[in-house]
Design an enzyme around this catalytic site. Structure first.
Site, mmCIF file in Angstrom:
data_model
loop_
_atom_site.group_PDB
_atom_site.id
_atom_site.type_symbol
_atom_site.label_atom_id
_atom_site.label_comp_id
_atom_site.label_asym_id
_atom_site.label_seq_id
_atom_site.Cartn_x
_atom_site.Cartn_y
_atom_site.Cartn_z
ATOM 1 N N ASP A 89 0.847 -1.197 0.000
ATOM 2 C CA ASP A 89 0.000 0.000 0.000
ATOM 3 C C ASP A 89 0.881 1.245 0.000
ATOM 4 O O ASP A 89 2.062 1.194 0.392
ATOM 5 C CB ASP A 89 -0.975 0.017 1.186
ATOM 6 C CG ASP A 89 -0.278 0.119 2.545
ATOM 7 O OD1 ASP A 89 0.798 -0.509 2.729
ATOM 8 O OD2 ASP A 89 -0.805 0.821 3.432
ATOM 9 N N GLU A 154 -0.049 -0.900 5.862
ATOM 10 C CA GLU A 154 1.030 -0.328 6.673
ATOM 11 C C GLU A 154 0.832 1.166 6.868
ATOM 12 O O GLU A 154 1.036 1.695 7.966
ATOM 13 C CB GLU A 154 2.394 -0.597 6.018
ATOM 14 C CG GLU A 154 3.579 -0.421 6.973
ATOM 15 C CD GLU A 154 4.116 0.995 7.060
ATOM 16 O OE1 GLU A 154 4.893 1.263 7.981
ATOM 17 O OE2 GLU A 154 3.759 1.854 6.218
#
Ligand code: BES
Ligand code: ZN
Length: 458
Positions: A89, A154
């Site tokens: 991400d 994250e």
């Protein structure tokens, strides 16, 4: 490294870059729900890509949030097992108008690939996959077992990672964890991370009148929430750059003479660093060098503020509300929950008359320090030496990867921060880039790391 392997890496450079571009062009922004489908598409792309690299067992595992990509290449349970963690991400791209090329179009200029995620962390995750591919496609096989867990949350605080790791601790069992999600001191300075700062991320909301007011009809007769917020924020630091929250420094460890000497000895140029920031000067807590401020001292920063009228021209208004996002970077032995509490208590005590102040803790994480006297660190140093032509430097990191202490605890093994993000790489900012020469040298390093770990252990 075998001749086969180096010629495979040479012959496939262009293809690796093309595939990296494909990966970077999927807008896997985890913080914005309009990208949910793209995040899922990115996980799928990644899993397929790992599979075609020759890894035997690959899976996309859905969660209540973003999916995990988990892969296992276990050749022999008696060999050491490395668990590679990374994230696919990325951060939002705004302000998009400041990008010189579109954030989700990988664009190469001056040997650098520009795109969101190119260094944090898709570019670094890709290096691990290409290193595996190189071993597997040349038929060299693996001298160690490798498992991968790549998450999609994250950048929003690894919401599901802890429970996932605990529930899958058998399946993911390993001897050491390797994470490539940190920085380098210079493009030619291979770097091993020995510390991370922790984080306490807070939001302050100041409520004044029940709605926006005409600043002429009411200005001067009611407390202005934007000014109240500004007063609170301004008082959080004193003239020495120290944080004024009572108790904030109580658990901060003193910098040891060894840490001071090691930091002083690093090839770090303050003026280059200043230029990298574009600031007129470097400023921080009195009595510490820049690297000490970044690695061994906590920091408090406003990440964003919003209140009232911010459009073009002038509109006379007294805003009803003001908000700010405040992060505190923590060092050993500060406790993120305790710091969040101290912050809340202090900010509440500063609330001026006429407004209501609310403080919320958004997320946090513990600081971390490595024990660099392990065979794993020697293995990493040896793996870096040939591709980068020199021995590594050992660096602290100002950023945070809150799950690192968790990995140590769950898997009872060391964590290696083998980071390849270049300084000035614009992570989280417009024009993020990865140096392609570092990208290729990183792949070679990881391919060598397997052998070094097989010889030296962890
Ligand atoms: N890759 C960074 C962590 C990092 C940044 C390490 C700089 C070393 C130097 C990671 O993706 C990240 O940005 N983490 C967040 C924390 C998270 C809880 C949102 C950070 O540090 O702001
Ligand atoms: Zn990252």
């Amino acid at each position: 490294m075998s001749h086969n392997l180096s010629s495979y890496l040479d012959e496939n450079r262009d293809r690796f870059e093309t595939e990296l571009a494909e990966f970077l062009e999927i807008p896997s922004v985890s913080t914005e729900s309009r990208y949910t489908k793209d995040v899922e598409r990115c996980a799928k792309w990644l899993a397929e890509h790992i599979e075609s690299a020759g890894v035997s067992k690959v899976e996309v595992i859905p969660t209540a949030g973003k999916p995990f990509v988990v892969a296992e290449h276990v050749v022999n349970p008696d060999l050491p097992t490395l668990l590679v963690y990374g994230h696919y991400d990325v951060q939002p791209v705004d302000p998009e108008e400041l990008w010189d090329s579109p954030p989700f179009e990988a664009t190469v200029r001056d040997g650098k690939v520009f795109a969101r995620g190119s260094n944090d962390d898709k570019g670094q995750v890709h290096m691990h996959i290409k290193a595996l591919e190189a071993r597997l496609k040349t038929g060299l096989g693996m001298p160690v077992n490798v498992k991968l867990v790549i998450e999609g949350e994250e950048e929003i605080g690894s919401v599901h990672l802890e429970s996932f790791l605990r529930e899958n601790s058998q399946r993911l069992a390993c001897d050491a964890v390797v994470i490539s999600d940190t920085g380098m001191l210079g493009p030619d300075l291979p770097s091993i991370g020995i510390g991370l700062r922790g984080l306490a991320y807070m939001e302050i909301q100041v409520d004044g009148p029940s709605g926006d007011l005409h600043s002429g009809s009411y200005g001067g007769a009611v407390t202005n929430p934007a000014l109240a917020l500004a007063e609170i924020l301004a008082s959080l630091k004193d003239e020495n750059g120290s944080v004024t929250i009572p108790g904030f420094y109580d658990r901060v460890r003193e910098i040891t003479p060894e840490q001071h000497a090691a930091t002083e000895a690093l090839p770090f140029d303050e003026e280059d660093f200043r230029l990298e920031t574009g600031s007129v000067s470097l400023n921080g807590e009195t009595g510490f060098s820049t690297l000490e401020r970044l690695w061994y001292r906590p920091a408090l920063d406003v990440n964003g503020m919003i209140s009232g009228f911010t459009g073009e021209g002038a509109k006379t208004v007294l805003p009803a509300q003001a908000r700010a996002k405040v992060s505190m970077r923590l060092v050993a032995d500060q406790d993120p929950d305790e710091i969040a509490e101290l912050f809340e208590k202090h900010v509440m005590s500063l609330a001026p008359e006429g407004v209501r102040v609310h403080v919320k803790s958004l997320h946090g994480g513990w600081p971390w320090g490595a024990n660099p006297d392990s065979p794993l660190f020697d293995a990493a140093a040896a793996a870096l030496e040939k591709p980068f032509g020199r021995e590594p430097v050992y660096v602290g990191e100002g950023g945070s990867i809150p799950i690192v202490p968790l990995f140590e605890e769950i898997f009872e093994g060391p964590v290696l921060l083998l980071g390849f993000a270049p300084p000035g790489g614009n992570a989280h900012a417009p024009n993020e880039w990865m140096d392609l020469s570092v990208y290729h040298r990183g792949i070679e390093t990881i391919a060598r790391l397997y052998d070094e770990v097989a010889h030296k252990g962890v």
